[in-house]
Design an enzyme around this catalytic site. Structure first.
Site, PDB file in Angstrom:
ATOM      1  N   HIS A 146       0.862  -1.234   0.060  1.00  0.00           N
ATOM      2  CA  HIS A 146      -0.076  -0.045  -0.036  1.00  0.00           C
ATOM      3  C   HIS A 146       0.956   1.227  -0.005  1.00  0.00           C
ATOM      4  O   HIS A 146       0.356   2.424   0.205  1.00  0.00           O
ATOM      5  CB  HIS A 146      -1.081   0.063   1.267  1.00  0.00           C
ATOM      6  CG  HIS A 146      -2.182  -0.893   0.891  1.00  0.00           C
ATOM      7  ND1 HIS A 146      -3.151  -1.005   2.032  1.00  0.00           N
ATOM      8  CD2 HIS A 146      -2.261  -1.682   0.048  1.00  0.00           C
ATOM      9  CE1 HIS A 146      -4.069  -2.039   1.531  1.00  0.00           C
ATOM     10  NE2 HIS A 146      -3.629  -2.415   0.443  1.00  0.00           N
ATOM     11  N   LEU A 202      39.578 -24.112  22.589  1.00  0.00           N
ATOM     12  CA  LEU A 202      40.913 -24.777  22.491  1.00  0.00           C
ATOM     13  C   LEU A 202      40.880 -26.301  22.845  1.00  0.00           C
ATOM     14  O   LEU A 202      40.264 -26.718  23.722  1.00  0.00           O
ATOM     15  CB  LEU A 202      41.713 -24.266  23.583  1.00  0.00           C
ATOM     16  CG  LEU A 202      43.219 -24.664  23.914  1.00  0.00           C
ATOM     17  CD1 LEU A 202      44.028 -24.468  23.074  1.00  0.00           C
ATOM     18  CD2 LEU A 202      43.667 -24.213  25.489  1.00  0.00           C
ATOM     19  N   ARG A 209      31.005 -13.664  22.692  1.00  0.00           N
ATOM     20  CA  ARG A 209      30.518 -14.661  23.354  1.00  0.00           C
ATOM     21  C   ARG A 209      28.880 -14.316  23.120  1.00  0.00           C
ATOM     22  O   ARG A 209      27.964 -15.340  23.078  1.00  0.00           O
ATOM     23  CB  ARG A 209      30.725 -14.933  24.868  1.00  0.00           C
ATOM     24  CG  ARG A 209      32.235 -15.665  24.530  1.00  0.00           C
ATOM     25  CD  ARG A 209      32.795 -15.971  26.068  1.00  0.00           C
ATOM     26  NE  ARG A 209      33.658 -16.470  26.354  1.00  0.00           N
ATOM     27  CZ  ARG A 209      34.861 -16.302  26.796  1.00  0.00           C
ATOM     28  NH1 ARG A 209      35.147 -15.133  27.197  1.00  0.00           N
ATOM     29  NH2 ARG A 209      36.014 -17.178  26.804  1.00  0.00           N
TER      30      ARG A 209
END
Length: 478
Positions: A148, A330, A373
């Site tokens: 619209h 790690l 994180r």
């Protein structure tokens, strides 16, 4: 329709990448924008009508234009006065923008949808007229179709009967054909929509005429007809009008079923937010964040056996249909990648982008680690913790980064699953949950969780992996 069914089905549509939103005025009204009856209240009064008594507001706008010599200049100004101000986005907008929904359709003139998408650090492409339909930005995340028009081009907005009739022209018909295509191939959730738009009704009828009973299912959330809305200032309850509106709603819901639109009714608009949150939670729980680090692989007798456990876990999670995100911790990052790759190879699929996301921490930017994180964990709904030790001044110590990832996961409302038998931070977190189990899990899952505390022999690794997957699957059923 039961809202649990809606939550399940629409979250599945998001997961498959074919979900779409159709937003009506109700999605914007909570933030201060007006409804159509409110917008046309003064124009209706000027020509001797009452917008609250009118159901065909498109024709009402046309009458007003006719009474002003066929000019819509005053209507344009009314639109600018009511939609020209930039208002704050709602929580519902934020929830939707956080999800990977690539298609939005709206009849709204405001900018709340595209604004919320940008605030979610995504790039929307807004298509507000037919000339923009043929071009697509290669860097776009989401397309917003404003069928619209847009308040920034007020003279091209659709509001009167004349404007709606433009959709029969070849140019504007492209919008209708594009919407038809999306209704055929995507699963829509209609929000804040009243289904009085004549264009949409004709499009749905065209699809129904072709597909008959083979239409794709769509969903809609509506507020129930409530008694309190029929009590006036003198506490008079209009039973007759209430019964009339109830009957009208029942007939409307039944009529929408012809177009395979399933309606969920809610008592209060806040329930819409709750439903959207549940959809997001359900979707995110198909993505698992694996947190871990290791230089010591106790209770395993060798590093290779510890890594084999991580690989098997990643393999089985991927095989079970879960997407994995990881900070490439790690000592375990390679094994996560290896597990997912092997599972995909068995399916003869080389592309792993859809099932694995790696976000290694920038080692030279420790001040950014928390933000990294947060962003990784925000992609997931479940967090699994394995091992959790590191070398510090020549000694093996608990990995404090994993403790932080646990806290961020809880903050993100993730289900947290520390694998206690892998020791280190995982055992610390396992014990923390044991102390207040009902704060984290339903009590029915206690035995499955406790099974992850000890590894009696290395020979039962496969069994432990299956126990972890079983617990995760049980969480999905919650």
């Amino acid at each position: 329709m039961d809202k649990k069914v809606l939550i399940k089905r629409f979250s599945e549509a998001i997961e498959k990448g074919n979900a779409a939103i159709f937003a009506g005025a109700g999605l914007s009204m909570s933030q201060g924008y007006v409804s159509w009856p409110e917008l046309l209240n003064d124009p209706a009064t000027e020509i001797g009508l009452d917008s609250k008594k009118e159901t065909d507001l498109v024709t009402l706008a046309q009458y007003y234009k006719n009474e002003n010599g066929g000019s819509r200049g005053i209507l344009n100004q009314i639109l600018m006065d009511n939609f020209g101000e930039e208002l704050e986005i709602s929580e519902n907008h934020r929830i939707l923008a956080s999800l990977p929904i690539e298609t939005y359709w709206t009849t709204n003139y405001d900018h709340l949808i595209e604004k919320s998408i940008r605030e979610a650090y995504k790039n929307p492409q807004v298509k507000k007229n037919y000339t923009q339909l043929a071009t697509t930005n290669p860097n776009v995340d989401t397309i917003v179709y404003k069928m619209h028009g847009d308040i920034d081009d007020v003279s091209s907005t659709v509001i009167t009967r004349d404007d709606y009739e433009k959709y029969d022209d070849d140019s504007y018909a492209l919008f209708k054909e594009t919407l038809k295509g999306d209704l055929l191939t995507k699963t829509f959730l209609f929000l804040g929509f009243s289904f009085t738009d004549p264009n949409l009704e004709r499009i749905l009828s065209d699809i129904r005429w072709v597909l008959r009973e083979n239409q794709r299912p769509h969903y809609c959330i509506m507020r129930k007809i409530l008694k309190e809305n029929f009590v006036d200032s003198e506490d008079f309850f209009d039973q007759e009008r209430y019964n009339y509106e109830l009957t009208k709603r029942r007939l409307q819901i039944n009529d929408l079923s012809r177009f395979s639109i399933n309606v969920v009714e809610v008592d209060d608009y806040s329930e819409i937010t709750d439903i959207l949150k549940s959809i997001r939670k359900k979707y995110l729980r198909k993505t698992i964040f694996i947190s871990g680090s290791a230089v010591d692989y106790t209770p395993f007798t060798s590093e290779s056996k510890g890594l084999k456990f991580v690989e098997k876990l990643a393999y089985r999670l991927s095989e079970s249909g879960y997407r994995i995100v990881s900070g490439y911790g790690l000592g375990i990052g390679n094994s996560i990648v290896s597990g997912v790759l092997k599972q995909r190879r068995n399916l003869r699929k080389n592309n792993i982008q859809d099932v694995l996301s790696l976000r290694p921490l920038p080692l030279d930017m420790p001040h950014e680690w928390r933000r990294y994180r947060e962003n990784i964990i925000a992609e997931s709904g479940i967090s699994i913790f394995v091992f959790g030790n590191k070398l510090e001044s020549g000694e093996i110590v608990t990995a404090d980064g994993m403790i932080e990832e646990f806290e961020l996961s809880v903050q993100n409302e993730n289900i947290v699953v520390p694998i206690g038998f892998t020791k280190g931070a995982s055992k610390v977190l396992f014990d923390k949950i044991q102390e207040n189990f009902s704060d984290y899990f339903d009590d029915s899952l206690k035995s499955k969780f406790q099974a992850l505390e000890k590894l009696d022999t290395e020979g039962e690794v496969d069994k432990k992996v299956e126990q972890i997957v079983s617990l995760i699957n049980s969480i999905q059923e919650d």
